[in-house]
Design an enzyme around this catalytic site. Structure first.
Site, mmCIF file in Angstrom:
data_model
loop_
_atom_site.group_PDB
_atom_site.id
_atom_site.type_symbol
_atom_site.label_atom_id
_atom_site.label_comp_id
_atom_site.label_asym_id
_atom_site.label_seq_id
_atom_site.Cartn_x
_atom_site.Cartn_y
_atom_site.Cartn_z
ATOM 1 N N ARG A 114 37.016 42.490 39.221
ATOM 2 C CA ARG A 114 37.175 41.671 40.423
ATOM 3 C C ARG A 114 35.772 41.369 40.925
ATOM 4 N NH1 ARG A 114 41.245 40.928 44.542
ATOM 5 N NH2 ARG A 114 40.380 40.839 46.642
ATOM 6 N N CYS A 164 48.921 35.202 50.074
ATOM 7 C CA CYS A 164 48.423 36.236 49.167
ATOM 8 C C CYS A 164 47.894 37.467 49.894
ATOM 9 C CB CYS A 164 47.358 35.663 48.235
ATOM 10 S SG CYS A 164 46.005 34.822 49.097
ATOM 11 N N ARG A 169 52.960 42.150 42.821
ATOM 12 C CA ARG A 169 51.683 42.341 42.126
ATOM 13 C C ARG A 169 51.812 43.517 41.150
ATOM 14 N NH1 ARG A 169 46.768 40.706 44.195
ATOM 15 N NH2 ARG A 169 45.999 41.540 42.203
#
Length: 312
Positions: free
Chosen positions: A110, A272, A300
């Site tokens: 990430r 989100c 998720r």
């Protein structure tokens, strides 16, 4: 179990790299894995497997869902910040990729630059998963498709309206929608539209699937007859200095009760997260009966478990 499509060893950098059939396979597998968990059934195909998780951006949902997902599947996850790795002291991406490939079975990263994920994947000999970059957020988009499928019972032909910044989430949703045959309209203020190259790519994919991709500066045009209404924060990580300016520019793009009246009566709202209630969306919409944000967040875990099982 769902009929198997071979994805073992493949990277997951963007949904643009996956066919409609591969995406549908992942979604159906996610549904099966979710049912197993809800039924209390142990399923541990990743026993002995390890996922390295590199975080250069903070995270709640990405970290917890990947770490818990690996544990539930019988594997193990390592949380690594740039401070934990020599990459934070100048070791190259290429060397980091080669070294980690000797120790672990997959890497999730990430970070900021999409090019960094692409370089990591190029040099690694194990699957690399894009946990988020400034250009794309495919793991979130996969969970979003799962949520829409659960609520609406289909994807093909639905209309998704994304209202807000033309950021990584807008990019991921355009590509995801184009792949599965959903119509996607993105409404952003002038100067804040999605990247032209990604819009072009999404439109090319949409031409094959029968979907349409539209970018507009009019939120009322975008949301008309939408089945799914989606928004995101107006200032993403790294844009905090612009927050006050963006508040003024984006104010007409708030998803509020007046705007959603233009959507279909049975529209579903998605975000989100994290959300700034009262900014990009009103409390009445995000906490209303047509909001599915927590089912979306939950998914998720299930979408990523399907991904991990398939790639490993």
């Amino acid at each position: 179990m769902t009929a198997t499509i071979q994805l073992k060893g493949k990277d997951f950098l963007t949904l643009a790299d996956y066919s409609k059939e591969e995406i549908e396979y992942l979604l159906h597998l996610a549904v099966e894995l979710k049912e197993k968990q809800q039924n209390g059934e142990r399923y541990t195909p990743l026993s002995g497997k390890t996922l390295a998780m590199i975080f250069e951006k903070p995270s709640t949902r990405t970290r917890v869902s990947f770490e818990v997902g690996m544990v539930q599947l019988g594997g193990h996850a390592l949380h690594l910040s740039s401070r934990d790795l020599q990459i934070g002291r100048g070791e190259t991406i290429a060397d980091t990729a080669r070294v980690l490939s000797e120790y672990v079975d997959a890497i999730m990263i990430r970070t900021f630059e999409h090019e960094k994920v692409a370089e990591l994947a190029h040099y690694a000999t194990i699957p690399v998963i894009n946990g988020l970059t400034d250009d794309d957020h495919p793991c979130q988009a996969l969970a979003d498709l799962l949520t829409i499928y659960e609520v609406k019972g289909k994807l093909q032909g639905l209309k998704l309206a994304y209202i807000g910044d033309g950021n990584n989430m807008a990019h991921a949703l355009m590509l995801a929608a184009a792949k599965v045959g959903m119509h996607c309209v993105v409404a952003s203020p002038k100067g804040y539209e999605p990247k032209e190259a990604i819009v072009k790519e999404a439109k090319q994919i949409a031409n094959e699937s029968g979907a349409t991709i539209v970018v507009t500066n009019d939120p009322y045009e975008a949301i008309a007859d939408a089945d799914v209404v989606y928004t995101d924060v107006w200032a993403s990580m790294g844009q905090e200095a612009e927050a006050n300016e963006r508040m003024h520019i984006f104010a007409p793009f708030q998803v509020n009760e007046a705007l959603v009246q233009r959507a279909k009566q049975d529209f579903m709202f998605l975000h989100c997260l994290p959300a700034h209630r009262g900014e990009e969306v009103t409390e009445g919409v995000i906490d209303g009966k047509q909001s599915y944000i927590f089912q979306q967040a939950s998914n998720r875990l299930h979408a990523q478990k399907a991904l991990l099982v398939s790639l490993l």
